[in-house]
Write a protein that holds these residues in place. Structure first.
Motif, PDB file in Angstrom:
ATOM      1  N   UNK A  15       0.838  -1.194   0.000  1.00 57.86           N
ATOM      2  CA  UNK A  15       0.000   0.000   0.000  1.00 57.86           C
ATOM      3  C   UNK A  15       0.872   1.242   0.000  1.00 57.86           C
ATOM      4  N   UNK A  16       0.269   2.369  -0.216  1.00 57.46           N
ATOM      5  CA  UNK A  16       0.986   3.605  -0.497  1.00 57.46           C
ATOM      6  C   UNK A  16       1.945   4.010   0.613  1.00 57.46           C
ATOM      7  N   UNK A  17       1.542   3.846   1.877  1.00 57.41           N
ATOM      8  CA  UNK A  17       2.364   4.321   2.984  1.00 57.41           C
ATOM      9  C   UNK A  17       3.775   3.755   3.006  1.00 57.41           C
ATOM     10  N   UNK A  18       3.946   2.429   3.040  1.00 56.35           N
ATOM     11  CA  UNK A  18       5.297   1.859   3.059  1.00 56.35           C
ATOM     12  C   UNK A  18       6.108   2.187   1.808  1.00 56.35           C
ATOM     13  N   UNK A  42       5.993   5.074   0.011  1.00 56.00           N
ATOM     14  CA  UNK A  42       6.520   6.429   0.174  1.00 56.00           C
ATOM     15  C   UNK A  42       7.550   6.478   1.294  1.00 56.00           C
ATOM     16  N   UNK A  43       7.320   5.710   2.341  1.00 60.67           N
ATOM     17  CA  UNK A  43       8.265   5.645   3.458  1.00 60.67           C
ATOM     18  C   UNK A  43       9.633   5.164   2.974  1.00 60.67           C
ATOM     19  N   UNK A  44       9.645   4.075   2.201  1.00 60.96           N
ATOM     20  CA  UNK A  44      10.930   3.559   1.717  1.00 60.96           C
ATOM     21  C   UNK A  44      11.579   4.511   0.730  1.00 60.96           C
ATOM     22  N   UNK A  45      10.772   5.145  -0.104  1.00 57.70           N
ATOM     23  CA  UNK A  45      11.329   6.099  -1.066  1.00 57.70           C
ATOM     24  C   UNK A  45      12.075   7.204  -0.326  1.00 57.70           C
ATOM     25  N   UNK A  46      11.403   7.840   0.625  1.00 59.18           N
ATOM     26  CA  UNK A  46      12.003   8.976   1.328  1.00 59.18           C
ATOM     27  C   UNK A  46      13.195   8.542   2.168  1.00 59.18           C
ATOM     28  N   UNK A  47      13.044   7.457   2.938  1.00 55.47           N
ATOM     29  CA  UNK A  47      14.119   7.085   3.861  1.00 55.47           C
ATOM     30  C   UNK A  47      15.324   6.520   3.125  1.00 55.47           C
ATOM     31  N   UNK A  48      15.116   5.690   2.119  1.00 59.83           N
ATOM     32  CA  UNK A  48      16.265   5.120   1.413  1.00 59.83           C
ATOM     33  C   UNK A  48      17.071   6.200   0.709  1.00 59.83           C
ATOM     34  N   UNK A  49      16.388   7.164   0.096  1.00 63.42           N
ATOM     35  CA  UNK A  49      17.114   8.238  -0.571  1.00 63.42           C
ATOM     36  C   UNK A  49      17.783   9.172   0.435  1.00 63.42           C
ATOM     37  N   UNK A  50      17.154   9.361   1.589  1.00 62.06           N
ATOM     38  CA  UNK A  50      17.784  10.147   2.643  1.00 62.06           C
ATOM     39  C   UNK A  50      19.040   9.448   3.159  1.00 62.06           C
ATOM     40  N   UNK A  51      18.963   8.144   3.337  1.00 63.07           N
ATOM     41  CA  UNK A  51      20.138   7.385   3.793  1.00 63.07           C
ATOM     42  C   UNK A  51      21.286   7.529   2.795  1.00 63.07           C
TER      43      UNK A  51
END
Length: 472
Positions: free
Chosen positions: A125-128, A130-139
């Motif tokens: 679903x959408x939440x995880x 977007x969560x992975x998109x933002x956090x992985x790119x931030x990392x």
């Protein structure tokens, strides 16, 4: 421009025992949420037709040269061994050679059921997503080895969890998806020839300098030691360090119930499924050692005299805690502006963390405030910190570039848990403004940016995130 992905697939050549080939389930009405242009350029992926990208990166259209497959692997989950896991909601489309000469996997997550889905629907679903998109790119921007995200696509479907939620697919990019659990899969079955084949492939792909299984073990140890220290230096808690989430390339993989600390606590746990604190912040080094021991157990089974290899493998594993500590100490020295080495540095850093814990200080903001000269303002009662600060100022007198070192080592911005939750909530309601803004600001996390004060602010008491959840 027509989308072009220059596939050059190698894992698909290993044989059917390593995977199951299948196509993704076509999305009903895919629409592109985000496409990572800098990463696409690295991967030599070209094209600008958003409708076509939505179809390809949702699984509705299989691009030329792709060879979709679900990988097989096993794994210890919270210490309990499961001999068959595998990609239950992911498909490897194939591999590309980047402009940097390195090989990368391109994988869809949330593209439907596979033979390894067990009782799951294989969707996301959408939440995880977007969560992975933002956090992985931030990392990635923080300098921590990580898988990355090429695209996020809404599928137009409803995914059922506790209730109906908007469906989405994430396109993950990794140096590979080889895990400790991949080796465990064949070792548990006694498939020695397959294990040898996998080991040779892993060496060729990741550590060509290695000569044999034990040198591969040593190389993975070194990569994982560096990774764990990097996590600790930015206050990251993975949350689900199972062996099937332990990449042999040394990249962070699986951004399920992960989180960044706000207030510093060594025993901090966020994952809703980690009820015993197995994967708490301070436990991450010893769990990494435990995972490496499981890899060693699997690898030595292919050797002609496995009992003779136990002593060497044990020595490799026993060296890991000190390797993590050395790298941890190097990174935390830099966080307080030190490049030189002195005997009391470990105690000095540990005492700061203790003061932070007692003062309920924000992990990220304290270290950045040290660089800005405002750390004392972060404490309600600065007594303990002031005593520590006098020791620190004396220690750093020998340093020439302390401020510059601290500025480069301490981020202004991290993906704060409460902002991630807010971002997901607004996106589900159809507003992707905060998602886009967080992605933009977190591209340069070490630079203070106008208008981004809210992304730096710790949560108010009513905003504190106490539990994070897996996206399955």
């Amino acid at each position: 421009m027509v989308l072009h992905i220059p596939f050059d697939n190698s894992y698909a050549q290993l044989g059917s025992g390593f995977f199951t080939k299948q196509s993704p389930e076509p999305a009903i009405a895919p629409s592109l949420i985000a496409f990572n242009l800098p990463l696409a350029d690295l991967l030599q992926v070209t094209g600008n037709d958003r409708a076509e990208m939505a179809e390809v990166f949702s699984g509705k259209q299989i691009p030329a040269g792709a060879d979709p497959l679900a990988q097989a692997y096993a794994g210890h989950q919270f210490g309990n061994f499961n001999p068959q896991l595998g990609d239950g909601r992911a498909l490897l489309l194939g591999e590309v050679l980047g402009r940097d000469g390195k090989r990368y996997d391109i994988q869809l997550k949330g593209s439907g059921r596979t033979p390894y889905s067990r009782q799951g629907d294989g969707k996301a679903w959408l939440g995880p997503v977007l969560r992975e998109y933002v956090i992985s790119e931030a990392m990635h921007a923080l300098g921590v080895p990580t898988t990355r995200t090429l695209a996020a696509v809404a599928t137009g479907e409803t995914v059922w969890r506790e209730g109906g939620l908007p469906g989405a697919v994430l396109t993950r990019v990794a140096s590979s998806h080889l895990r400790v659990g991949t080796f465990q899969y064949f070792a548990a079955r006694g498939e020695t020839e397959a294990l040898k084949k996998l080991t040779a492939y892993a060496i060729q792909r990741h550590y060509p300098q290695a000569r044999g299984a034990l040198e591969l073990l040593r190389a993975v140890r070194d990569a994982q030691a560096g990774l764990i220290a990097a996590w600790m230096s930015v206050g990251f808690i993975h949350g689900v360090m199972n062996t099937d989430n332990c990449s042999i390339s040394g990249e962070t993989i699986d951004y399920g119930p992960c989180a960044f600390m706000d207030q510093y606590r060594a025993d901090q746990v966020f994952s809703s499924i980690d009820r015993m604190g197995r994967y708490a912040f301070a436990n991450q080094p010893k769990i990494a050692v435990w995972n490496l021991a499981q890899l060693a157990t699997a690898l030595i089974q292919q050797l002609d005299n496995p009992q003779e290899a136990v002593e060497e493998a044990t020595a490799i594993i026993h060296a890991m805690p000190s390797l993590i500590e050395v790298e941890w100490l190097r990174l935390f020295r830099r966080k307080i502006g030190l490049e030189t080495i002195a005997t009391g540095d470990l105690e000095l850093i540990s005492d700061l963390l203790q003061v932070m814990s007692e003062g309920e200080a924000d992990f990220t903001n304290i270290f950045r405030a040290l660089a800005e000269g405002t750390a004392v303002e972060q404490f309600k009662d600065p007594t303990g910190f002031e005593a520590w600060q006098s020791r620190w100022m004396k220690r750093r007198q020998v340093e020439q570039n302390a401020e510059a070192i601290m500025q480069a080592s301490n981020p202004v911005y991290i993906p704060r848990n409460h902002k991630i939750e807010e971002m997901i909530g607004t996106a589900v309601a159809g507003d992707f403004t905060l998602f886009e803004r967080m992605g933009q600001v977190l591209q340069t996390p070490y630079v203070e940016q106008d208008g981004a004060e809210d992304l730096r602010r710790p949560p108010e008491p009513n905003e504190v995130v106490r539990a994070t959840f897996c996206g399955t």
